[in-house]
Design a protein around this motif. Structure first.
Motif, PDB file in Angstrom:
ATOM      1  N   ARG A  53       0.728  -1.232  -0.020  1.00  0.00           N
ATOM      2  CA  ARG A  53       0.045   0.043   0.121  1.00  0.00           C
ATOM      3  C   ARG A  53       0.830   1.289  -0.033  1.00  0.00           C
ATOM      4  O   ARG A  53       1.621   1.465   0.806  1.00  0.00           O
ATOM      5  CB  ARG A  53      -1.084  -0.087   1.380  1.00  0.00           C
ATOM      6  CG  ARG A  53      -1.834  -1.243   1.089  1.00  0.00           C
ATOM      7  CD  ARG A  53      -2.368  -1.530   2.458  1.00  0.00           C
ATOM      8  NE  ARG A  53      -1.342  -1.958   3.649  1.00  0.00           N
ATOM      9  CZ  ARG A  53      -1.759  -2.163   4.841  1.00  0.00           C
ATOM     10  NH1 ARG A  53      -2.884  -2.178   5.056  1.00  0.00           N
ATOM     11  NH2 ARG A  53      -0.441  -2.383   5.645  1.00  0.00           N
ATOM     12  N   VAL A  54       0.616   2.235  -0.996  1.00  0.00           N
ATOM     13  CA  VAL A  54       1.617   3.237  -1.142  1.00  0.00           C
ATOM     14  C   VAL A  54       0.817   4.609  -0.979  1.00  0.00           C
ATOM     15  O   VAL A  54      -0.329   4.766  -1.437  1.00  0.00           O
ATOM     16  CB  VAL A  54       2.235   3.255  -2.620  1.00  0.00           C
ATOM     17  CG1 VAL A  54       3.016   4.519  -3.080  1.00  0.00           C
ATOM     18  CG2 VAL A  54       2.665   1.984  -2.958  1.00  0.00           C
ATOM     19  N   GLY A  55       1.759   5.414  -0.249  1.00  0.00           N
ATOM     20  CA  GLY A  55       1.229   6.950  -0.117  1.00  0.00           C
ATOM     21  C   GLY A  55       2.380   7.748  -1.072  1.00  0.00           C
ATOM     22  O   GLY A  55       3.605   7.480  -1.135  1.00  0.00           O
ATOM     23  N   ILE A  56       1.661   8.636  -1.800  1.00  0.00           N
ATOM     24  CA  ILE A  56       2.134   9.590  -2.646  1.00  0.00           C
ATOM     25  C   ILE A  56       2.247  10.964  -1.943  1.00  0.00           C
ATOM     26  O   ILE A  56       1.492  11.676  -1.578  1.00  0.00           O
ATOM     27  CB  ILE A  56       1.618   9.786  -3.936  1.00  0.00           C
ATOM     28  CG1 ILE A  56       1.368   8.326  -4.569  1.00  0.00           C
ATOM     29  CG2 ILE A  56       2.554  10.600  -4.946  1.00  0.00           C
ATOM     30  CD1 ILE A  56       2.198   7.889  -5.370  1.00  0.00           C
ATOM     31  N   HIS A 113       1.423  -5.462  -7.959  1.00  0.00           N
ATOM     32  CA  HIS A 113       1.903  -5.580  -6.650  1.00  0.00           C
ATOM     33  C   HIS A 113       1.378  -4.577  -5.467  1.00  0.00           C
ATOM     34  O   HIS A 113       1.619  -4.701  -4.479  1.00  0.00           O
ATOM     35  CB  HIS A 113       3.351  -6.089  -6.232  1.00  0.00           C
ATOM     36  CG  HIS A 113       3.547  -7.324  -7.081  1.00  0.00           C
ATOM     37  ND1 HIS A 113       2.916  -8.547  -6.831  1.00  0.00           N
ATOM     38  CD2 HIS A 113       4.449  -7.451  -8.062  1.00  0.00           C
ATOM     39  CE1 HIS A 113       3.798  -9.466  -7.770  1.00  0.00           C
ATOM     40  NE2 HIS A 113       4.458  -8.807  -8.533  1.00  0.00           N
ATOM     41  N   THR A 114       0.921  -3.458  -6.085  1.00  0.00           N
ATOM     42  CA  THR A 114       0.563  -2.272  -5.376  1.00  0.00           C
ATOM     43  C   THR A 114      -0.517  -1.683  -5.415  1.00  0.00           C
ATOM     44  O   THR A 114      -1.476  -1.966  -6.442  1.00  0.00           O
ATOM     45  CB  THR A 114       1.600  -0.995  -5.646  1.00  0.00           C
ATOM     46  OG1 THR A 114       1.388  -0.525  -7.028  1.00  0.00           O
ATOM     47  CG2 THR A 114       3.195  -1.441  -5.910  1.00  0.00           C
ATOM     48  N   GLU A 115      -1.092  -0.899  -4.579  1.00  0.00           N
ATOM     49  CA  GLU A 115      -2.312  -0.035  -4.492  1.00  0.00           C
ATOM     50  C   GLU A 115      -1.840   1.277  -4.044  1.00  0.00           C
ATOM     51  O   GLU A 115      -1.387   1.113  -3.090  1.00  0.00           O
ATOM     52  CB  GLU A 115      -3.460  -0.861  -4.016  1.00  0.00           C
ATOM     53  CG  GLU A 115      -3.416  -0.910  -2.415  1.00  0.00           C
ATOM     54  CD  GLU A 115      -4.753  -1.681  -2.088  1.00  0.00           C
ATOM     55  OE1 GLU A 115      -5.878  -1.123  -2.253  1.00  0.00           O
ATOM     56  OE2 GLU A 115      -4.740  -2.387  -1.191  1.00  0.00           O
ATOM     57  N   ILE A 116      -2.554   2.493  -4.327  1.00  0.00           N
ATOM     58  CA  ILE A 116      -2.171   3.729  -4.094  1.00  0.00           C
ATOM     59  C   ILE A 116      -3.266   3.854  -3.117  1.00  0.00           C
ATOM     60  O   ILE A 116      -4.556   3.941  -3.115  1.00  0.00           O
ATOM     61  CB  ILE A 116      -2.186   4.883  -5.167  1.00  0.00           C
ATOM     62  CG1 ILE A 116      -1.233   4.412  -6.260  1.00  0.00           C
ATOM     63  CG2 ILE A 116      -2.325   6.014  -4.407  1.00  0.00           C
ATOM     64  CD1 ILE A 116      -1.310   5.208  -7.408  1.00  0.00           C
ATOM     65  N   THR A 117      -3.212   4.011  -1.726  1.00  0.00           N
ATOM     66  CA  THR A 117      -4.060   4.127  -0.502  1.00  0.00           C
ATOM     67  C   THR A 117      -4.025   5.436  -0.065  1.00  0.00           C
ATOM     68  O   THR A 117      -5.238   5.982   0.624  1.00  0.00           O
ATOM     69  CB  THR A 117      -3.761   3.015   0.443  1.00  0.00           C
ATOM     70  OG1 THR A 117      -2.340   3.480   0.816  1.00  0.00           O
ATOM     71  CG2 THR A 117      -3.980   1.776   0.054  1.00  0.00           C
ATOM     72  N   ALA A 118      -2.911   6.418  -0.233  1.00  0.00           N
ATOM     73  CA  ALA A 118      -3.101   7.792   0.289  1.00  0.00           C
ATOM     74  C   ALA A 118      -2.459   8.616  -0.719  1.00  0.00           C
ATOM     75  O   ALA A 118      -1.297   8.222  -1.218  1.00  0.00           O
ATOM     76  CB  ALA A 118      -2.399   7.645   1.720  1.00  0.00           C
ATOM     77  N   LEU A 169       1.747   9.984   7.164  1.00  0.00           N
ATOM     78  CA  LEU A 169       2.583   8.750   7.755  1.00  0.00           C
ATOM     79  C   LEU A 169       2.148   8.069   8.915  1.00  0.00           C
ATOM     80  O   LEU A 169       2.835   7.002   9.427  1.00  0.00           O
ATOM     81  CB  LEU A 169       3.887   9.658   8.273  1.00  0.00           C
ATOM     82  CG  LEU A 169       4.798   9.960   6.774  1.00  0.00           C
ATOM     83  CD1 LEU A 169       6.044  10.783   7.269  1.00  0.00           C
ATOM     84  CD2 LEU A 169       5.251   9.157   5.845  1.00  0.00           C
ATOM     85  N   GLN A 170       1.137   8.667   9.811  1.00  0.00           N
ATOM     86  CA  GLN A 170       0.344   8.105  10.925  1.00  0.00           C
ATOM     87  C   GLN A 170      -0.406   7.110  10.399  1.00  0.00           C
ATOM     88  O   GLN A 170      -0.886   5.987  11.425  1.00  0.00           O
ATOM     89  CB  GLN A 170      -0.247   9.072  11.811  1.00  0.00           C
ATOM     90  CG  GLN A 170       0.869   9.937  12.487  1.00  0.00           C
ATOM     91  CD  GLN A 170       0.154  10.971  13.233  1.00  0.00           C
ATOM     92  OE1 GLN A 170      -1.065  11.243  13.023  1.00  0.00           O
ATOM     93  NE2 GLN A 170       1.119  11.972  13.639  1.00  0.00           N
ATOM     94  N   ASN A 171      -0.784   6.877   9.070  1.00  0.00           N
ATOM     95  CA  ASN A 171      -1.696   6.174   8.597  1.00  0.00           C
ATOM     96  C   ASN A 171      -1.107   4.560   8.597  1.00  0.00           C
ATOM     97  O   ASN A 171      -0.181   4.211   7.722  1.00  0.00           O
ATOM     98  CB  ASN A 171      -2.002   6.355   7.314  1.00  0.00           C
ATOM     99  CG  ASN A 171      -3.296   5.569   6.701  1.00  0.00           C
ATOM    100  OD1 ASN A 171      -3.529   4.381   7.042  1.00  0.00           O
ATOM    101  ND2 ASN A 171      -4.054   5.904   5.549  1.00  0.00           N
ATOM    102  N   ALA A 172      -1.710   3.713   9.267  1.00  0.00           N
ATOM    103  CA  ALA A 172      -1.120   2.238   9.194  1.00  0.00           C
ATOM    104  C   ALA A 172      -1.102   1.571   8.070  1.00  0.00           C
ATOM    105  O   ALA A 172      -0.727   0.400   7.554  1.00  0.00           O
ATOM    106  CB  ALA A 172      -1.595   1.423  10.202  1.00  0.00           C
ATOM    107  N   ASP A 173      -2.205   2.069   7.218  1.00  0.00           N
ATOM    108  CA  ASP A 173      -2.493   1.425   5.910  1.00  0.00           C
ATOM    109  C   ASP A 173      -1.640   1.904   4.710  1.00  0.00           C
ATOM    110  O   ASP A 173      -1.903   1.592   3.580  1.00  0.00           O
ATOM    111  CB  ASP A 173      -3.817   1.814   5.302  1.00  0.00           C
ATOM    112  CG  ASP A 173      -5.035   1.085   6.191  1.00  0.00           C
ATOM    113  OD1 ASP A 173      -4.689   0.037   6.734  1.00  0.00           O
ATOM    114  OD2 ASP A 173      -6.084   1.743   6.429  1.00  0.00           O
ATOM    115  N   VAL A 174      -0.361   2.390   5.155  1.00  0.00           N
ATOM    116  CA  VAL A 174       0.668   2.718   4.323  1.00  0.00           C
ATOM    117  C   VAL A 174       1.724   2.027   4.500  1.00  0.00           C
ATOM    118  O   VAL A 174       2.444   2.331   5.500  1.00  0.00           O
ATOM    119  CB  VAL A 174       0.927   4.309   4.155  1.00  0.00           C
ATOM    120  CG1 VAL A 174       1.931   4.951   3.280  1.00  0.00           C
ATOM    121  CG2 VAL A 174      -0.351   5.203   3.609  1.00  0.00           C
ATOM    122  N   ASP A 175       2.270   1.176   3.637  1.00  0.00           N
ATOM    123  CA  ASP A 175       3.713   0.559   3.471  1.00  0.00           C
ATOM    124  C   ASP A 175       4.908   1.136   3.117  1.00  0.00           C
ATOM    125  O   ASP A 175       5.890   1.021   3.562  1.00  0.00           O
ATOM    126  CB  ASP A 175       3.525  -0.823   3.072  1.00  0.00           C
ATOM    127  CG  ASP A 175       1.986  -1.675   3.497  1.00  0.00           C
ATOM    128  OD1 ASP A 175       2.014  -1.813   4.714  1.00  0.00           O
ATOM    129  OD2 ASP A 175       1.409  -2.129   2.485  1.00  0.00           O
TER     130      ASP A 175
END
Length: 341
Positions: A5-8, A28-33, A61-67
């Motif tokens: 799970r990716v944050g931009i 293998h990825t999804e943009i979550t934030a 960065l506090q979002n646990a859904d971002v790897d």
């Protein structure tokens, strides 16, 4: 396996045209934030990729859904955002130049070590097919001893490409720190180190602002560089090439001349001493003009490094070596002396 799970962080042109589509195309990825200080911009991409929108990167960065995160901010934020992300336990892909000082770059490398997370710098020129082929030919001795090179990266400037046009952060020294030399020159210092397989030891440079109005960053730079084995050459980086982009490199060896991205059809032309000419059609280089290569491979390489738990192909240490040449070039211009690295 579950997707990464990716944050931009930063939703300007590089994120829009490179990072986001390439993550979207990677299975293998999804943009979550997504995050941008311009709320509308963040919102637009959040809707497009079904992600959560932020205007504050610390909240993202506090979002646990971002790897993992891509850092696509103005240059002066590369180090602080990357360090914060690494400390928050995220893998980081950072745009170039990785930082605006040696100290900041070292702090990024240290943060990656401490957190045991991947840090990769987005030097995409290494992945261009003609550049990979040239490295291979030089490595296996095809060109013989390398004597010299000349390389250029220039176009009409970021106003035609950046999300904010002439108001872009690229033209503001406190945000960009450096102009064409950081935007384009660092790509070429990285590329030459990669192709030649050697480090640079000395640089002399002229760094000027000659083409752009109302800016305090450079738009035209020319450097003379020397490697550890004595290969010498020139590097030009410019926002003053008004018609067509130039992204060419020519390498002069004892047995052959290698022309990279210099011919409109053949991305690599090898002219041998005996008169033989070999032309390779290897696919184009990514450009800011339409019809350029769409996949830079940077995202795919970053994700592979995470999945397979291996060293990224362009580590923080590599990014620092390429940055150091640029920092030394700036110092050379200021002191009017040849700098050793």
């Amino acid at each position: 396996m579950s997707k990464i799970r990716v944050g931009i962080i930063g939703c300007g042109s590089i994120a829009k045209h490179r990072h986001m589509p390439e993550y979207a195309n990677n299975e293998h990825t999804e943009i979550t934030a997504v995050c941008d200080i311009v709320e509308d911009r963040a919102q637009e991409f959040a809707e497009k990729y079904e992600a959560k929108a932020y205007t504050n990167y610390e909240e993202l960065l506090q979002n646990a859904d971002v790897d993992a995160v891509s850092v696509c901010t103005p240059n002066y934020l590369h180090a602080p955002v990357s360090i914060a992300a690494l400390q928050a336990g995220k893998h980081v892909l950072c745009e170039k130049p990785m930082a605006t000082s040696r100290e900041d770059a070292l702090a990024m490398i240290e943060a990656a070590k401490q957190s045991n997370k991947k840090l990769m710098i987005a030097h995409n020129q290494r992945f261009v097919p003609s550049h990979q082929k040239a490295r291979q030919l030089i490595e296996n001795g095809e060109a013989g001893k390398i004597y010299s090179f000349r390389t250029a990266f220039g176009h009409g400037g970021p106003e035609g490409w950046s999300a904010d046009g002439t108001d872009s952060w690229f033209f503001k020294k406190e945000q960009a720190f450096i102009g064409a030399m950081g935007d384009l020159g660092v790509h070429k210092t990285d590329l030459l180190r990669y192709i030649l397989g050697e480090e640079f030891v000395e640089v002399g440079a002229f760094v000027e602002t000659s083409a752009k109005q109302n800016t305090d960053v450079d738009d035209t730079a020319v450097c003379v560089l020397k490697t550890e084995s004595g290969i010498i050459g020139t590097l030009a980086a410019s926002w003053s090439y008004v018609s067509k982009e130039d992204n060419s490199t020519i390498i002069y060896g004892e047995n052959a001349i290698l022309r990279l991205e210099d011919d409109p059809v053949h991305s690599l032309v090898v002219q041998y001493k005996n008169g033989e000419v070999v032309k390779y059609e290897l696919g184009g280089i990514q450009t800011n003009e339409s019809g350029g290569q769409t996949n830079t491979q940077v995202i795919d390489q970053f994700i592979t490094a995470i999945i397979e738990d291996q060293e990224p192909l362009v580590t923080g240490e590599e990014g620092l070596k390429s940055l150091q040449v640029v920092l030394s070039a700036l110092e050379s211009n200021e002191t009017k002396r040849i700098m050793s690295m």
